[in-house]
Design a protein around this motif. Sequence first.
Motif, mmCIF file in Angstrom:
data_model
loop_
_atom_site.group_PDB
_atom_site.id
_atom_site.type_symbol
_atom_site.label_atom_id
_atom_site.label_comp_id
_atom_site.label_asym_id
_atom_site.label_seq_id
_atom_site.Cartn_x
_atom_site.Cartn_y
_atom_site.Cartn_z
ATOM 1 N N LEU A 64 0.829 -0.989 0.086
ATOM 2 C CA LEU A 64 -0.022 -0.035 -0.134
ATOM 3 C C LEU A 64 0.680 1.194 0.144
ATOM 4 O O LEU A 64 0.580 2.062 -0.583
ATOM 5 C CB LEU A 64 -0.979 -0.247 1.262
ATOM 6 N N GLU A 65 1.892 1.158 0.863
ATOM 7 C CA GLU A 65 2.934 2.493 0.730
ATOM 8 C C GLU A 65 3.515 2.925 -0.538
ATOM 9 O O GLU A 65 3.618 3.830 -0.966
ATOM 10 C CB GLU A 65 3.935 2.156 1.792
ATOM 11 N N TYR A 66 3.802 1.526 -0.971
ATOM 12 C CA TYR A 66 4.511 1.766 -2.619
ATOM 13 C C TYR A 66 3.231 2.371 -3.460
ATOM 14 O O TYR A 66 3.669 3.263 -4.216
ATOM 15 C CB TYR A 66 5.013 0.475 -3.198
ATOM 16 N N ALA A 67 2.226 1.834 -3.597
ATOM 17 C CA ALA A 67 1.108 2.376 -4.297
ATOM 18 C C ALA A 67 0.896 3.679 -4.179
ATOM 19 O O ALA A 67 0.650 4.574 -5.103
ATOM 20 C CB ALA A 67 -0.240 1.661 -4.268
ATOM 21 N N ALA A 68 0.756 4.211 -2.850
ATOM 22 C CA ALA A 68 0.595 5.531 -2.463
ATOM 23 C C ALA A 68 1.588 6.216 -2.888
ATOM 24 O O ALA A 68 1.483 7.624 -3.036
ATOM 25 C CB ALA A 68 0.424 5.491 -0.867
ATOM 26 N N SER A 69 2.791 5.865 -2.698
ATOM 27 C CA SER A 69 3.900 6.860 -3.203
ATOM 28 C C SER A 69 3.940 7.108 -4.729
ATOM 29 O O SER A 69 4.431 7.972 -5.137
ATOM 30 C CB SER A 69 5.322 6.192 -2.664
ATOM 31 N N ILE A 70 3.538 6.207 -5.433
ATOM 32 C CA ILE A 70 3.148 6.509 -6.935
ATOM 33 C C ILE A 70 1.953 7.460 -7.220
ATOM 34 O O ILE A 70 2.178 8.391 -7.581
ATOM 35 C CB ILE A 70 2.963 5.153 -7.864
ATOM 36 N N GLN A 71 0.916 7.129 -6.562
ATOM 37 C CA GLN A 71 -0.263 7.930 -6.569
ATOM 38 C C GLN A 71 0.000 9.485 -6.265
ATOM 39 O O GLN A 71 -0.661 10.331 -6.960
ATOM 40 C CB GLN A 71 -1.306 7.442 -5.660
ATOM 41 N N VAL A 72 1.003 9.899 -5.313
ATOM 42 C CA VAL A 72 0.922 11.217 -4.964
ATOM 43 C C VAL A 72 2.155 11.808 -6.065
ATOM 44 O O VAL A 72 1.791 13.088 -5.988
ATOM 45 C CB VAL A 72 1.731 11.388 -3.565
ATOM 46 N N ARG A 73 2.829 11.073 -6.704
ATOM 47 C CA ARG A 73 3.453 11.812 -7.931
ATOM 48 C C ARG A 73 2.708 12.001 -9.179
ATOM 49 O O ARG A 73 3.104 12.817 -10.069
ATOM 50 C CB ARG A 73 4.776 10.819 -8.161
ATOM 51 N N LEU A 74 1.450 11.664 -9.218
ATOM 52 C CA LEU A 74 0.477 11.768 -10.396
ATOM 53 C C LEU A 74 -0.317 12.893 -10.437
ATOM 54 O O LEU A 74 -0.954 13.130 -9.613
ATOM 55 C CB LEU A 74 -0.439 10.538 -10.675
ATOM 56 N N HIS A 75 -0.185 13.876 -11.588
ATOM 57 C CA HIS A 75 -0.905 14.881 -11.837
ATOM 58 C C HIS A 75 -2.410 14.589 -11.713
ATOM 59 O O HIS A 75 -2.697 13.563 -12.162
ATOM 60 C CB HIS A 75 -0.822 15.818 -12.797
ATOM 61 N N GLY A 76 -3.419 15.611 -11.243
ATOM 62 C CA GLY A 76 -4.774 15.351 -11.469
ATOM 63 C C GLY A 76 -5.650 14.740 -10.334
ATOM 64 O O GLY A 76 -4.935 14.495 -9.505
ATOM 65 N N ARG A 77 -7.070 14.931 -10.542
ATOM 66 C CA ARG A 77 -7.630 14.651 -9.344
ATOM 67 C C ARG A 77 -8.180 13.018 -9.936
ATOM 68 O O ARG A 77 -9.044 13.194 -10.949
ATOM 69 C CB ARG A 77 -8.784 15.581 -9.168
#
Length: 184
Positions: free
Chosen positions: A64-77
């Motif tokens: 979950l931590e890895y997926a969240a670390s990717i998600q926060v790098r992505l632009h947009g809502r």
Amino acid sequence: MPRTLLTADTHFGHKSMLSPRMPRPRPFETIEAHDDALVVAWNKAVRPDDIVWHLGDFAHKCSLEYAASIQVRLHGRIHLIRGNHDHGLGDRLRWAGPVVDVQRIFVQDPGMPRRQALWASHYAHVTWPHAWHGDLHIYGHSHGSIPATSTSLDVGVDCWDWAPVTLARILERMAGSPATVSQV
């Protein structure tokens, strides 16, 4: 004015996507190179204020931590329509709205002559609500193995240079595709 972009099947953290045993292995040396390339492509296509509908399989077989670390790098809502690999992990990430299985989306992007209704699902449908009244169908899951039609199209990253895609580009590709089967 924010735009709406669509995507599917990023499979962040999913090392098996690189395996030669996959029907269409992804051309990256490591999962980290894969994930970094997809983040760069995403952020090149998506502005910070844009809306992104992710049609499933955001991440798989990672923490979950890895997926969240990717998600926060992505632009947009980012909104998530649940894919077969999102049960558990995808459900636990933070999204711009509730996680759903299917969604009727209305898109009115700058430069578009009218509002377009889309039936969005992780899975391809033979028919869908409002299909005979102008709604178009977008989906993922097939990784480009299902041919596009004039009303139905795979928006997965495998089909769009690893990035989310605008409705204008979707409509352009649909316009060059064969008509759908006759009404059921």
